[in-house]
Design a protein around this motif. Structure first.
Motif, PDB file in Angstrom:
ATOM      1  N   THR A 156       0.837  -1.194   0.000  1.00 28.06           N
ATOM      2  CA  THR A 156       0.000   0.000   0.000  1.00 28.06           C
ATOM      3  C   THR A 156       0.871   1.244   0.000  1.00 28.06           C
ATOM      4  N   ALA A 157       0.669   2.084  -0.991  1.00 27.37           N
ATOM      5  CA  ALA A 157       1.418   3.339  -1.065  1.00 27.37           C
ATOM      6  C   ALA A 157       0.906   4.305  -0.007  1.00 27.37           C
ATOM      7  N   ALA A 158       1.808   5.074   0.563  1.00 32.46           N
ATOM      8  CA  ALA A 158       1.402   6.092   1.527  1.00 32.46           C
ATOM      9  C   ALA A 158       0.548   7.143   0.836  1.00 32.46           C
ATOM     10  N   SER A 159      -0.284   7.826   1.607  1.00 34.22           N
ATOM     11  CA  SER A 159      -1.173   8.838   1.054  1.00 34.22           C
ATOM     12  C   SER A 159      -0.407   9.857   0.226  1.00 34.22           C
ATOM     13  N   ASN A 160      -0.946  10.132  -0.963  1.00 33.27           N
ATOM     14  CA  ASN A 160      -0.393  11.135  -1.879  1.00 33.27           C
ATOM     15  C   ASN A 160       0.946  10.735  -2.492  1.00 33.27           C
ATOM     16  N   THR A 161       1.317   9.444  -2.409  1.00 34.93           N
ATOM     17  CA  THR A 161       2.598   9.010  -2.998  1.00 34.93           C
ATOM     18  C   THR A 161       2.412   7.895  -4.012  1.00 34.93           C
ATOM     19  N   TYR A 162       1.176   7.619  -4.400  1.00 36.91           N
ATOM     20  CA  TYR A 162       0.929   6.448  -5.247  1.00 36.91           C
ATOM     21  C   TYR A 162       1.704   6.520  -6.558  1.00 36.91           C
ATOM     22  N   GLU A 163       1.671   7.668  -7.191  1.00 36.87           N
ATOM     23  CA  GLU A 163       2.321   7.782  -8.494  1.00 36.87           C
ATOM     24  C   GLU A 163       3.819   7.516  -8.410  1.00 36.87           C
ATOM     25  N   GLN A 164       4.459   8.129  -7.430  1.00 35.61           N
ATOM     26  CA  GLN A 164       5.898   7.911  -7.270  1.00 35.61           C
ATOM     27  C   GLN A 164       6.197   6.451  -6.955  1.00 35.61           C
ATOM     28  N   THR A 165       5.362   5.849  -6.098  1.00 34.06           N
ATOM     29  CA  THR A 165       5.570   4.449  -5.740  1.00 34.06           C
ATOM     30  C   THR A 165       5.399   3.541  -6.950  1.00 34.06           C
ATOM     31  N   LEU A 166       4.360   3.783  -7.742  1.00 31.12           N
ATOM     32  CA  LEU A 166       4.138   2.966  -8.938  1.00 31.12           C
ATOM     33  C   LEU A 166       5.291   3.097  -9.918  1.00 31.12           C
ATOM     34  N   MET A 167       5.774   4.300 -10.131  1.00 30.30           N
ATOM     35  CA  MET A 167       6.878   4.505 -11.073  1.00 30.30           C
ATOM     36  C   MET A 167       8.135   3.776 -10.613  1.00 30.30           C
ATOM     37  N   SER A 168       8.328   3.724  -9.299  1.00 28.34           N
ATOM     38  CA  SER A 168       9.483   3.008  -8.759  1.00 28.34           C
ATOM     39  C   SER A 168       9.296   1.503  -8.869  1.00 28.34           C
ATOM     40  N   GLU A 169       8.115   1.013  -8.467  1.00 29.29           N
ATOM     41  CA  GLU A 169       7.879  -0.422  -8.410  1.00 29.29           C
ATOM     42  C   GLU A 169       7.776  -1.064  -9.794  1.00 29.29           C
ATOM     43  N   ILE A 170       7.232  -0.340 -10.759  1.00 24.95           N
ATOM     44  CA  ILE A 170       7.009  -0.913 -12.083  1.00 24.95           C
ATOM     45  C   ILE A 170       8.328  -1.222 -12.779  1.00 24.95           C
ATOM     46  N   ALA A 171       9.407  -0.555 -12.349  1.00 20.93           N
ATOM     47  CA  ALA A 171      10.706  -0.754 -12.982  1.00 20.93           C
ATOM     48  C   ALA A 171      11.501  -1.911 -12.373  1.00 20.93           C
ATOM     49  N   LYS A 172      10.976  -2.517 -11.322  1.00 20.09           N
ATOM     50  CA  LYS A 172      11.697  -3.586 -10.640  1.00 20.09           C
ATOM     51  C   LYS A 172      11.518  -4.925 -11.347  1.00 20.09           C
ATOM     52  N   SER A 173      12.334  -5.907 -10.960  1.00 20.57           N
ATOM     53  CA  SER A 173      12.288  -7.220 -11.617  1.00 20.57           C
ATOM     54  C   SER A 173      10.989  -7.957 -11.317  1.00 20.57           C
ATOM     55  N   ASN A 174      10.370  -7.674 -10.176  1.00 18.88           N
ATOM     56  CA  ASN A 174       9.069  -8.254  -9.834  1.00 18.88           C
ATOM     57  C   ASN A 174       8.071  -7.115  -9.614  1.00 18.88           C
ATOM     58  N   PRO A 175       7.580  -6.526 -10.701  1.00 17.41           N
ATOM     59  CA  PRO A 175       6.728  -5.350 -10.589  1.00 17.41           C
ATOM     60  C   PRO A 175       5.299  -5.718 -10.189  1.00 17.41           C
ATOM     61  N   PRO A 176       4.493  -4.735  -9.822  1.00 23.57           N
ATOM     62  CA  PRO A 176       3.085  -5.012  -9.546  1.00 23.57           C
ATOM     63  C   PRO A 176       2.420  -5.665 -10.757  1.00 23.57           C
ATOM     64  N   THR A 177       1.580  -6.635 -10.497  1.00 23.24           N
ATOM     65  CA  THR A 177       0.779  -7.225 -11.576  1.00 23.24           C
ATOM     66  C   THR A 177      -0.596  -6.567 -11.630  1.00 23.24           C
ATOM     67  N   LEU A 178      -0.978  -5.882 -10.555  1.00 19.17           N
ATOM     68  CA  LEU A 178      -2.260  -5.186 -10.479  1.00 19.17           C
ATOM     69  C   LEU A 178      -2.014  -3.809  -9.876  1.00 19.17           C
ATOM     70  N   PHE A 179      -2.407  -2.780 -10.614  1.00 22.36           N
ATOM     71  CA  PHE A 179      -2.250  -1.412 -10.120  1.00 22.36           C
ATOM     72  C   PHE A 179      -3.485  -0.632 -10.530  1.00 22.36           C
ATOM     73  N   GLN A 180      -3.471   0.678 -10.315  1.00 27.44           N
ATOM     74  CA  GLN A 180      -4.647   1.437 -10.705  1.00 27.44           C
ATOM     75  C   GLN A 180      -4.273   2.769 -11.327  1.00 27.44           C
ATOM     76  N   VAL A 181      -5.202   3.264 -12.147  1.00 26.78           N
ATOM     77  CA  VAL A 181      -5.118   4.626 -12.668  1.00 26.78           C
ATOM     78  C   VAL A 181      -6.382   5.357 -12.251  1.00 26.78           C
ATOM     79  N   ASN A 182      -6.323   6.677 -12.302  1.00 28.60           N
ATOM     80  CA  ASN A 182      -7.431   7.483 -11.791  1.00 28.60           C
ATOM     81  C   ASN A 182      -8.489   7.771 -12.834  1.00 28.60           C
ATOM     82  N   GLY A 183      -8.243   7.422 -14.074  1.00 31.02           N
ATOM     83  CA  GLY A 183      -9.175   7.759 -15.133  1.00 31.02           C
ATOM     84  C   GLY A 183      -8.414   8.064 -16.414  1.00 31.02           C
TER      85      GLY A 183
END
Length: 445
Positions: free
Chosen positions: A84-111
């Motif tokens: 769970t990303a901390a409040s107001n940090t989701y975008e930064q967390t996703l950008m960091s995690e998506i680049a890793k060798s085991n990235p999120p398989t499920l994430f979200q966008v706002n629209g």
């Protein structure tokens, strides 16, 4: 206009459907780059192996998601990790995690704005079981013929009221159905604050855990009403027609609060909630997602609380409902391993079809989910939204989905914070209008 505008317009046309069924906020500020694996159609059969990594957007539901993930793993043997990303940090967390060798398989966008930045990572959900569970195509986020996101919760927000305190001050929620009524009530409470022992509003905290309530959710009001006037669903040049009304409601919050405006820069979301829980304030702007934090042992009962619309002195206020919609769209990472993609699709489908999954989403998370097997939520604020709509009141759509970027929000929050410390409202107006135009120019360029 470019494709992001078309996407936003497409979603706005569905807003009436979203509202008729009745959530913290983060939007991408830069594109992550091209994906090496294009979106693909959903596999016809479930994979026998694989794992799930869900990057959760909603901190208030972290415990519930952890419990549901554990239950799914115990039932199926499929590992499910929830971060769970901390409040107001989701975008930064996703950008960091998506680049890793085991990235999120499920994430979200706002629209549509978020989708425009992340669509190269989004798996085409066409033909998937979970897509077939939606109650309406309005809840599918598309790019052309491809379905790249699915709304998983419909939420409402407004002003949460402590009915017990209002009664002590000589008011009932039924007495408040306009900005003029709200202003008169709040200012009367302030005038008698020492006698009553409480303030009108909990603190409008402007730190990162709280400022989304004002740079996004409150900012929705002038955007929505300008769109209504013009009969549009998106613009790359907001005029700020109702920024005086925005100022009036924000002034009401900060000048009739538990603290002086100058200290709001350091006030947090927890501060605001805790003040309300402690009976220090009669009003607290927040949403249906906050219900679980307010009700329970040692807290409030349903009889203590109500949610009223955010009135700003525009339109037919007597027939205005809550702000209802969604900014929560599940996306599957198309760059993940095939077996992990299938495991993720299976997990999503289980969440919205199984008794355990739908019960957890309704009861533990307080969600209204747009899926055929949805269970009724016990959430008081969800029920009140439905009651407003049944009474013929018009929900306020989530026009903030067309905000151009997280940068725009952050700069607006900075301008609002400076204003609370004695700065100029002109800087807020400049960011709202000029900042909007420049951010959209960057998006469309």
């Amino acid at each position: 206009m470019k494709k992001v505008i078309a996407l936003a317009l497409s979603l706005s046309l569905c807003a009436g459907l979203l509202a008729g069924c009745g959530g913290t906020t983060s939007q991408p500020s830069s594109a992550p780059g091209e994906s090496s694996a294009p979106a693909a159609s959903a596999p016809a059969k479930p994979a026998a192996s694989g794992s799930v990594y869900y990057l959760n957007f909603k901190p208030e539901q972290d415990e519930a998601w952890q419990n549901l993930a554990k239950a799914y793993t115990e039932e199926t043997g499929v590992p499910v990790t929830v971060v769970t990303a901390a409040s107001n940090t989701y975008e930064q967390t996703l950008m960091s995690e998506i680049a890793k060798s085991n990235p999120p398989t499920l994430f979200q966008v706002n629209g549509p704005v978020g989708l425009a930045n992340w669509k190269d990572y989004c798996y085409d959900l066409t033909g998937s079981d979970v897509l077939g569970q939606l109650t309406s195509d309005a809840f599918a986020l598309k790019d052309g013929d491809a379905t790249l996101g699915i709304a998983y919760v419909i939420e409402s927000y407004g002003i949460i009221a402590n009915k017990t305190l209002l009664d002590k001050a000589g008011y009932k929620v039924e007495d408040i159905d306009s900005f003029a009524d709200l202003k008169a009530c709040a200012e009367d409470i302030t005038a008698r604050k020492d006698e009553l022992g409480f303030a009108a509003f909990s603190s409008a905290g402007m730190d990162g855990s709280s400022n989304w309530r004002f740079q996004t959710h409150l900012a929705n009001m002038p955007i929505y009403f300008e769109y209504q006037d013009k009969g549009i669903g998106v613009t790359d040049a907001i005029e700020g027609t109702y920024l005086d009304n925005y100022k009036a409601i924000f002034d009401l919050y900060i000048n009739n609060s538990t603290c002086e405006p100058a200290v709001l820069a350091s006030k947090t979301g927890d501060d605001s909630r805790n003040e309300f829980l402690a009976g220090e304030a009669a009003f607290f702007q927040n949403g249906s997602w906050e219900y679980g934090n307010l009700v329970g042992e040692g807290k409030f009962t349903d009889d203590d609380l109500a949610m009223i619309p955010i009135y700003v002195g525009v339109g037919d206020e007597a027939n205005q409902g809550l702000c209802t919609g969604t900014e929560n769209y599940w996306c599957v990472n198309g760059t993940a391993k095939e077996e992990d993609i299938q495991a993720t699709l299976d997990f999503m489908n289980w969440c919205v079809t199984s008794e355990q999954g739908t019960k957890a989403m309704a009861e533990d998370m307080g969600f209204v989910i747009p899926f055929k097997a949805a269970q009724e939520s016990p959430n008081l604020f969800v029920k009140q939204d439905a009651a407003y709509t049944a009474a013929g009141k018009t929900p306020v759509g989530w026009a903030f989905l067309t905000i151009p970027s997280q940068t725009w929000k952050d700069e607006l929050a900075s301008a609002l914070t400076a204003y609370t410390a004695g700065g100029s409202w002109d800087d807020v107006v400049s960011q709202f209008v000029d900042g909007w135009a420049s951010e959209y120019a960057a998006l469309n360029g």
